[in-house]
Design a protein around this motif. Structure first.
Motif, short mmCIF file in Angstrom:
data_model
loop_
_atom_site.label_atom_id
_atom_site.label_comp_id
_atom_site.label_asym_id
_atom_site.label_seq_id
_atom_site.Cartn_x
_atom_site.Cartn_y
_atom_site.Cartn_z
N GLY A 285 43.64 32.78 47.71
CA GLY A 285 42.33 33.11 48.15
C GLY A 285 41.55 32.16 48.04
O GLY A 285 40.40 31.95 48.43
N ASP A 826 34.87 40.77 51.36
CA ASP A 826 35.42 39.51 51.84
C ASP A 826 36.81 40.32 52.58
O ASP A 826 37.52 41.20 52.12
N ASP A 828 40.53 40.92 53.71
CA ASP A 828 41.88 40.66 53.19
C ASP A 828 42.67 39.69 53.95
O ASP A 828 42.78 40.18 55.23
N HIS A 829 43.30 38.67 53.49
CA HIS A 829 44.24 38.06 54.30
C HIS A 829 43.71 37.48 55.66
O HIS A 829 44.48 37.47 56.77
N SER A 909 42.00 44.96 55.90
CA SER A 909 41.26 45.76 54.82
C SER A 909 40.13 44.76 54.59
O SER A 909 40.28 43.35 54.76
N SER A 911 38.11 43.90 50.51
CA SER A 911 37.93 43.92 49.14
C SER A 911 36.39 43.84 48.87
O SER A 911 35.77 42.97 49.47
N TYR A 937 36.09 39.51 43.31
CA TYR A 937 37.14 38.87 42.92
C TYR A 937 37.99 40.00 42.16
O TYR A 937 39.10 39.86 42.18
N SER A 939 38.21 43.12 42.50
CA SER A 939 38.56 43.91 43.43
C SER A 939 39.87 43.38 43.90
O SER A 939 40.89 43.90 44.14
N LYS A 940 39.93 41.86 44.53
CA LYS A 940 41.07 41.27 44.94
C LYS A 940 42.20 41.14 44.11
O LYS A 940 43.43 41.45 44.43
N ARG A 944 43.49 44.47 46.26
CA ARG A 944 42.66 44.45 47.56
C ARG A 944 42.59 45.94 48.15
O ARG A 944 43.02 46.77 47.69
N ASN A 945 41.90 45.58 49.09
CA ASN A 945 41.54 47.19 49.92
C ASN A 945 41.00 48.14 48.90
O ASN A 945 41.39 49.31 49.02
#
Length: 953
Positions: A285, A826, A828-829, A909, A911, A937, A939-940, A944-945
């Protein structure tokens, strides 16, 4: 050759040298002043006074002053080149020679042409000569503009995109310089001196005052334009500052998040494998981080066992330090060490520094000590990183770890070019950026060009126990793209008007001089007539003749002979009716004037006429004022005395006045802005075509309307109040921006300037209005506002608008004890999707993400995009935390739906970090943003998600 002729020749040569030196000095001084109004690259000005001075010099003195013109132009352009680069280069000299040659050729051909067409000496006061000069000036100035700009283009100093603009501005500047400065120069050196000397106060002084006023207005408007042009730059600088602060804060969050790996271990230590798995996830990230390293504190008694433990993974591992040659060597015995044990990502460049004792380097050692003492993230000064056997400017962020099993220092290695370059690169074309470490005075990042040394925007902030200053300045490309032309156009139009005013003054003063000479001549004739015929005419100087009752002329004074072109023998004994006829008129028909004069004898009453026509012997009419009185002798009528005065010159003056009125109307009609004469009731009396084009009406249609009828209703009350103040004498003029309703019902914005005309009794007569269409400028201002407050891709509010709204909501919440929720979201990926599918797909996903977020909130809530794949949701007024939880779950469900991208389904998805403002707690918007960011952060980090509440009990 005799001695006298030799002395005369030496004196003449000395005069030429003196005048030449004065011309060189005047050329350089006026040129420098003119170039203060120049457009980049500094050669083309709105007015270039030396052009007019040089042509006037050749017009007066001929080719003798051509060397002085060449030398003056050469010195001026060398000074211009030196002022730009503080050195004289070969290119500067080539440019100076080119422009000097072109200017000299133009002065020579221009002076020769004007002398051939107008002649010298000249008073330059008849319309034919003035029109010839006005037409010739722009043609003459094609020479220098074409040669000079063509040469600059050939030398590569002007690009193809700027060629026409530079040529046009050069040509206009020279043309206006010639139109304005040639009459002013002739006032100083022109002949006949008796005429030109008198024109200082009547021609030169009004032109100089008008010119100075135009320059002052130009400077004021230019400053306003520059301020307007920097609106977008200020927004970009603020955005960079905020992004930099967030990027620094995110590094601090990474360190604290990584330290949790050590703090939560109770019985065992963190292995290399543990460190690898944890940090690798974090680095995904944060691609801007070069490496994260762990350096445990090892005392000298633990050194051997520590080395043995590390050798299980890396053979020949040892605690090392750099010598004076920047080469690695075994560290000597010390009381303690901070060797680098783990580093991620582990690759050739980073593996080489495993075992290096951070405490062996003075700057690192001091930073470690500060971090341990203050128990927070501390940054090193700018340092040299050794990467692949080379050095690169970098920065270390250190954070102390005190756990039950391990003590040491966690560090983030930042490479300045990649860490800051990635942040500042998107605005590189518009903004130059410099980041300075204030304790050392060194630049962490310096994107300033050599020609741009001063910062236009600065902001200081503290991070990692160090003070930094961000400095920004607009690039040359930014200035070029945001250049305003209103001031320059206004100056060009104003200078042309000044030249036109000068031409009118020249004609007016010339006409006045001729009238004065005529009056002087007439006065002398009257005096002569008075002395020669005082018995008959007393103080009269008019033509006088006497006729008897039969109409025969019995006496005529010399003035009558002169006016009628007839000798004494041709008048005496002739019937008076011949004075009222020419060969083309039937002599049997008596003109009305003759009948009235004859009737004096019968009526015995005087007769007076303001204007009658006598006929000269050569058949030309003589416009005269006539007085006829009966002549008595012994109380009986014996004839009549007729006194007539030639008023032909007055008729000419009246014709001239009518011509002047016609010129005035033409000036109004062809003015580049709308102009109108308006009655006190608001009726349009005179309008020009430009105004008709602005409001869409024809001239007859507009003359039937009042300004009230075409004024937008919301602006009318303000306009009428200004009109009242004008009529009441509270002000002499006013300006305002207002809206007109065009004939097609479209709205047009105008800049209105109004003054009032009063008669000699100070009574208001009518209004004089100038109207300029500013619709495009208003549209451009709205676009700048849209760009400053909204994201260009998603059309969501940007960071600036979010900060304003969040500050207001927190203030209101504090007063009303309300709950405010802030979501930091944010995708994800997203970077992987962006890199694999392309930025076009990434943009489509960001737009779709924005639409889905908007569908999850209420109309009074706010969804904002901070940049990249970061979004913020502001729930302005909620009942409790459960409502925020429901919204977060709704968002996650919304993102479960696949996105159709060119027929291919993409699933993404998000976060979410959530921070709340509750109770009577006082919190700043910066702290609330930081809390939501940290929760995101977390949550990530937890998979994530999902969503995570900051400090939620």
């Amino acid at each position: 050759m005799n001695k006298s002729s030799v002395l005369d020749q030496l004196t003449s040569q000395k005069k030429v040298m003196t005048y030449g030196l004065l011309l060189v000095l005047t050329y350089v001084i006026t040129g420098k002043l003119g170039l203060m109004l120049a457009l980049p690259p500094g050669y083309a000005s709105a007015i270039f006074p030396p052009t007019g001075i040089a042509v006037a010099a050749v017009f007066v003195a001929g080719r003798k002053l051509l060397p002085a013109i060449f030398l003056g132009s050469l010195l001026l352009n060398i000074l211009v080149g030196y002022s730009d680069n503080h050195q004289v280069s070969i290119t500067n000299i080539e440019v100076a020679l080119l422009i000097a040659a072109a200017s000299t050729l133009q002065a020579f051909l221009g002076g020769w042409w004007l002398k051939h067409k107008i002649g010298y000496p000249t008073s330059l006061d008849n319309p034919a000569d003035v029109v010839t000069f006005f037409i010739s000036a722009p043609v003459i100035c094609l020479i220098s503009a074409s040669i000079s700009v063509g040469g600059l283009f050939a030398l590569g100093l002007i690009g193809q995109s700027l060629f026409f603009t530079s040529w046009a501005s050069w040509w206009i500047g020279d043309s206006l310089g010639l139109i304005v400065m040639l009459p002013l120069t002739l006032v100083v050196i022109g002949r006949p001196r008796s005429i030109w000397k008198k024109r200082f106060s009547t021609v030169a002084l009004p032109m100089i005052i008008t010119f100075l006023l135009l320059v002052i207005i130009f400077i004021v408007v230019s400053r306003w334009e520059r301020k307007e042009s920097l609106v977008e730059f200020d927004a970009l600088s603020n955005q960079l500052s905020e992004q930099l602060r967030i990027r620094f804060d995110s590094q601090e969050a990474v360190l604290k998040q990584t330290s949790a790996l050590f703090n939560y271990r109770v019985n065992d230590t963190v292995s290399r494998q543990d460190f690898h798995h944890f940090v690798s996830t974090t680095l995904d990230g944060y691609p801007m981080i070069y490496a994260i390293e762990w350096a445990p504190k090892v005392n000298r008694y633990e050194r051997h066992s520590f080395v043995e433990q590390q050798e299980k993974d890396f053979t020949n591992f040892e605690i090392k330090q750099f010598n004076l040659n920047k080469e690695l060597m075994t560290a000597p015995e010390k009381s303690f060490y901070f060797p680098i044990a783990y580093i991620e990502p582990l690759k050739e460049a980073t593996q080489a520094i495993l075992g290096v004792d951070l405490a062996s380097l003075p700057d690192r050692k001091q930073t470690i000590q500060n971090a341990i003492n203050e128990k927070k993230v501390v940054a090193t000064p700018p340092i040299k990183l050794i990467i692949k056997k080379g050095t690169e400017l970098g920065l270390l962020l250190m954070y102390p770890v005190h756990s039950k099993t391990q003590n040491g220092i966690l560090s983030i290695i930042l490479r300045v070019d990649s860490f800051f370059g990635e942040l500042f690169m998107p605005v590189k074309q518009s903004v130059e950026v410099r980041l300075i470490d204030m304790q050392t005075g060194k630049s962490l990042y310096n994107g300033f060009s050599e020609s741009n040394l001063e910062a236009s925007y600065t902001r200081e902030f503290k991070f990692g126990n160090r003070q930094y200053r961000l400095e920004t300045a607009p690039t040359a490309l930014y200035h070029q793209q945001h250049r305003g032309w209103q001031s320059w156009n206004m100056l060009v139009v104003g200078l042309f008007g000044t030249g036109l005013m000068g031409a009118l003054l020249l004609m007016g003063t010339g006409y006045t001089a001729r009238i004065e000479n005529l009056v002087k001549q007439k006065t002398e004739e009257l005096k002569e007539s008075f002395y020669l015929f005082q018995e008959i005419t007393s103080t009269l100087g008019e033509g006088i003749y006497v006729m008897n009752t039969n109409g025969m002329i019995t006496f005529a004074n010399p003035k009558a002979h002169a006016l009628l072109g007839r000798s004494e023998s041709e008048l005496l004994g002739q019937n008076a009716h011949l004075l009222f006829h020419n060969k083309h008129i039937d002599k049997s028909v008596y003109p009305e004037c003759e009948c009235q004069i004859r009737n004096v004898i019968h009526s015995k009453q005087p007769y007076k006429s303001v204007e009658e026509i006598f006929w000269h012997k050569n058949g030309t009419p003589i416009y005269s004022s006539v007085t006829s009185v009966p002549l008595f002798r012994d109380n009986e009528i014996v004839g009549a005395v007729v006194v007539f005065d030639d008023i032909s010159e007055r008729k000419k003056i009246e014709h001239a006045l009518r011509d002047s009125e016609k010129s005035f109307k033409e000036i109004i009609e062809y003015a580049p802005i709308g102009m109108a004469i308006v009655s006190l009731s608001g009726q349009f009396n005179i309008v020009n075509q430009t105004l008709c084009n602005i409001v869409g009406y024809s001239n007859p249609e507009l003359l039937k309307l009042t300004f009230q009828e075409i004024t937008y209703h919301e602006d009318l009350s303000i306009d009428l109040e200004f009109v009242r103040q004008l009529i009441d004498g509270e002000t002499d003029s006013y300006q305002m921006e207002k809206r007109y309703i065009r004939k097609d019902k479209e709205i047009v914005w105008v800049q209105l300037s109004v003054s009032i005309f009063r008669n000699e009794d100070d009574a208001a007569q009518y209004f004089i209005a100038q109207i300029e269409d500013i619709t495009e400028r208003k549209i451009r201002d709205n676009e700048v506002h849209q760009h400053a407050y909204f994201d260009t891709l998603t059309k969501l509010p940007n960071r600036r608008m979010l900060m304003d709204r969040l500050s207001q909501e927190l203030s209101q919440a504090e007063r009303d004890n309300r709950i405010v929720a802030l979501f930091f979201l944010d995708l994800d990926h997203f970077k992987h999707i962006n890199d694999s599918l392309g930025h076009d797909v990434g943009d489509l996903i960001l737009k779709e993400a924005a639409l889905r977020l908007l569908s999850c909130v209420r109309p009074n809530d706010m969804v904002s995009r901070l940049g990249g794949d970061e979004f913020v949701i502001l729930l302005s007024e909620i009942s409790d935390a459960n409502y925020a939880k429901k919204v977060a779950e709704k968002v996650l469900r919304k993102f479960e739906e696949p996105i159709d991208v060119n027929g291919k389904e993409v699933i993404i998805s998000a976060s979410i970090g959530i921070a709340l403002r509750t109770g009577d707690v006082k919190i700043t918007f910066k702290q609330l943003m930081k809390n939501a960011d940290m929760a995101m952060y977390e949550s990530k980090a937890t998979g994530r998600n999902r969503y995570y509440f900051y400090n939620l009990a």
